[in-house]
Design a protein around this motif. Structure first.
Motif, PDB file in Angstrom:
ATOM      1  N   GLN A  20      42.288  26.567  14.645  1.00  0.00           N
ATOM      2  CA  GLN A  20      42.000  27.836  15.311  1.00  0.00           C
ATOM      3  C   GLN A  20      40.518  28.191  15.174  1.00  0.00           C
ATOM      4  O   GLN A  20      39.908  28.706  16.106  1.00  0.00           O
ATOM      5  CB  GLN A  20      42.843  28.965  14.692  1.00  0.00           C
ATOM      6  CG  GLN A  20      44.330  28.720  14.703  1.00  0.00           C
ATOM      7  CD  GLN A  20      44.978  29.060  16.035  1.00  0.00           C
ATOM      8  OE1 GLN A  20      44.366  29.681  16.885  1.00  0.00           O
ATOM      9  NE2 GLN A  20      46.219  28.636  16.231  1.00  0.00           N
ATOM     10  N   ILE A  21      39.961  27.883  14.000  1.00  0.00           N
ATOM     11  CA  ILE A  21      38.564  28.253  13.755  1.00  0.00           C
ATOM     12  C   ILE A  21      37.608  27.342  14.515  1.00  0.00           C
ATOM     13  O   ILE A  21      36.654  27.790  15.141  1.00  0.00           O
ATOM     14  CB  ILE A  21      38.257  28.202  12.240  1.00  0.00           C
ATOM     15  CG1 ILE A  21      39.017  29.318  11.520  1.00  0.00           C
ATOM     16  CG2 ILE A  21      36.752  28.337  11.987  1.00  0.00           C
ATOM     17  CD1 ILE A  21      38.966  29.218  10.015  1.00  0.00           C
ATOM     18  N   THR A  22      37.886  26.030  14.464  1.00  0.00           N
ATOM     19  CA  THR A  22      36.933  25.084  15.046  1.00  0.00           C
ATOM     20  C   THR A  22      37.207  24.804  16.508  1.00  0.00           C
ATOM     21  O   THR A  22      36.471  24.059  17.142  1.00  0.00           O
ATOM     22  CB  THR A  22      36.955  23.752  14.293  1.00  0.00           C
ATOM     23  OG1 THR A  22      38.287  23.208  14.401  1.00  0.00           O
ATOM     24  CG2 THR A  22      36.596  23.921  12.838  1.00  0.00           C
TER      25      THR A  22
END
Lengths: 289, 320
Positions: B275-277
């Motif tokens: 989700q972050i990257t």
């Protein structure tokens, strides 16, 4: 008639086999001294291939010249990896080392995949298409250089182990760790030195291999299996064994590729590995444990 | 709270997922977590309780997956029967492989590498023949209905997976409390000592690998019924082998709930990283690798050990 193809296949196999041997020398050295299996060995080879590739494409450095830069760099990397990552995870259990080097392999392979994608890359150096007539077959000069270069580095490693104080200390640690410690050898330092030297061998192998090969992030995984097979076949920790086994496996792969088709070439190597481990786990040259 | 209590609570909480979670995405996510938890448990039976570290568990997963796919697609056999045959055959393959390897007292790195080599041979062979789907893989025809082990409602798959995981934990608890399990742990700790006390090490380890192979094959069968597709890279590639050992080791080797805790921790972090990257390929595996390295260094007994009491079957706890 396949005879006309047979001789070139064997010669090509020997050329690749010499690189296998050089890679395996590093692995067998590490095994012989630290008694650990370095699963990240192939990944380090892949990394060295990329390093040589980028030195060539971005810096115009010839792969053979790059050896001078990459060997010290990979030696240092190996030293640091052993000291800071592998040693602390040991906790006295050899499986831990196998797993921690597997972790390293996963990290290195997938970082490479992320950074450089799975595109297959190779360099087109000026000598890529130059061939020599050996009388029985034509062979690219780069393969010839790779073959003799690998043998030369093997000889260099042997000389290092035989004639220098460092070599003596490494052999002492391999033979009798506590004894070596008692006479003043810094065992942890020697472990890391050994790991560094083994990793430097990988850098040399990569530079010799690159002109006739390609690189993808997955190439390390293929090589690590071949290197293990070489080490097991030659007898764990045996130098002449690794050399002989590397050449043999190069030929086996070339012949399987010739008769069974390109994609099945490496099957021959795995089958040799499985048969070897099942029926003669000490290898061709190894002593009974 | 002990590792067992924490694991039981986690398992119970996971039962609520299909009744609480509405999003198809998260249901699939937790379904996958359960599948890997059971795969990890299969690895744990052999690696954790038996001390034999397999690097090629994909061989057994793939045996189940391709076994059932081939039987259904090529021979028109009913999904349940095909699955049962595939699991049985894979268990036999596991026993045979185990017999060959353990007969020579190969262990440690040798065992790890031989299993890896077998998985690789299987991967290349499967990709080479038309009968096994070649490079493309096998597609099981869509035919929804309980009779074909294909359910429209993914929640049913989820409940089956949960039952498998619960069963896996029971198998592990059985190993911790049964005669066979005691023998297996004894062989792990001291093979010669166990033999001197009358335990047959080869037989014990062969039974363990057969059980482990059958469990991994069950995941393979379940995978095919759920996704209706499998190819040689998914089934026999190194990714599956790594997944199997990773969840067990990170969670806690040789503990009943270790693989479940490992699967939840690993995939929660993996998903968070995604989700972050923004779903960069390979990056979640980088994280897994780093976690493995960190876990070996700082938590050599796995996340289970973070819950206080040292697990009963952890290495060193049993003297044979």
């Amino acid at each position: 008639m396949l005879g006309g193809l047979l001789v070139p296949a064997v010669i090509n196999g020997l050329a690749l086999g010499a690189i296998y041997a050089l890679t395996a020398l590093g692995l067998t050295l590490i095994y012989g001294v630290l008694h650990i299996i370095n699963f990240a060995h192939g990944s380090l080879l892949m990394l060295a291939l990329y390093a040589a590739l980028f030195l060539y494409t971005l810096g115009g450095v010839d792969p053979y010249v790059a050896i001078l830069v990459l060997m010290p760099a990979f030696f240092a990397a190996g030293y640091v990896l052993q000291r800071l990552v592998i040693q602390p995870a040991w906790h006295g259990r050899d499986e831990n080392v196998l797993l921690v080097t597997l972790g390293l392999a996963i990290v290195i392979d997938n970082l490479a995949l992320w950074l450089w994608t799975s595109t297959t890359r190779s360099i087109d150096s000026r000598y890529a298409f130059e061939v020599v007539d050996l009388g029985v077959a034509f062979i690219p000069i780069a393969k010839l250089v790779g073959f003799f270069g690998a043998l030369a580095f093997g000889a260099l490693l042997w000389a290092l182990m035989t004639f220098t104080d460092l070599g003596k200390a490494i052999r002492a640690v391999a033979r009798e760790r506590e004894g070596a410690r008692l006479v003043g050898v810094r065992v942890e330092h020697i472990y890391a030195m050994t790991f560094g030297i083994g990793t430097a061998m990988v850098a040399a192998a990569a530079c010799l291999l690159l002109p006739t090969f390609y690189v993808t992030p997955q190439v390390g995984y293929a090589f690590v299996l071949v290197a293990f097979t070489t080490v097991v076949l030659g007898g764990m920790g045996s130098f002449p064994g690794a050399l002989f086994a590397g050449l043999l496996l190069g030929v086996v792969e070339a012949l399987c590729g010739l008769y069974l088709g390109e994609s099945l070439g490496q099957i021959g190597i795995f089958v040799v590995f499985i048969l070897m481990v099942l029926f003669r786990p000490t290898g061709l040259f190894g002593a009974r444990a | 709270m002990s590792g067992k209590a924490a694991g039981s609570v986690l398992l119970a909480a996971l039962l609520a997922v299909p009744f609480v979670v509405q999003s198809e995405f998260w249901l699939s996510f937790w379904l996958l977590v359960l599948m890997f938890a059971f795969l990890g448990q299969s690895w744990n039976v052999l690696g954790g309780y038996g001390g034999q570290f397999s690097f090629g568990h994909a061989l057994f997963f793939g045996g189940g997956a391709f076994g059932t796919a081939i039987l259904q697609v090529r021979h028109g056999i009913n999904a349940y029967l095909a699955g049962a045959i595939a699991i049985t055959l894979t268990a036999m393959v596991g026993a045979l492989l185990g017999y060959l390897v353990f007969r020579y007292r190969l262990r440690g790195a040798y065992f790890a590498l031989v299993t890896l080599a077998f998985a690789e041979v299987a991967r290349v062979l499967i990709a080479s023949f038309e009968y096994t789907g070649g490079g493309f893989g096998m597609l099981v025809p869509l035919a929804r209905g309980a009779a074909n082990f294909q359910f429209d409602d993914r929640r049913i798959f989820y409940l089956i997976a949960w039952t498998l995981v619960a069963g896996g934990c029971l198998i592990a608890l059985w190993l911790e409390n049964s005669r066979f399990g005691a023998q297996l742990i004894a062989v792990r700790e001291n093979e010669d000592g166990a033999q001197a006390l009358g335990v047959d090490p080869v037989r014990t380890k062969v039974l363990a690998i057969a059980l482990s192979a059958a469990m991994a094959a069950t995941v393979g069968v379940f995978y095919v019924q759920n996704f209706l597709f499998v190819d040689s890279q998914i089934a026999f590639g190194p990714g599956m082998s790594i997944e199997a050992l990773l969840v067990a080791i990170i969670g806690g080797v040789g503990t009943a709930f270790g693989p479940l805790i490992g699967a939840v921790v690993l995939h929660a972090l993996g998903e968070l990283a995604k989700q972050i990257t923004g779903n960069a390929p390979g990056l979640n595996l980088v994280l897994y690798g780093l976690l493995l390295i960190a876990a070996l260094r700082f938590l050599p007994s796995g996340f289970v050990s973070a819950f206080g009491r040292r697990p009963k079957a952890s290495p060193g706890a049993v003297d044979a």
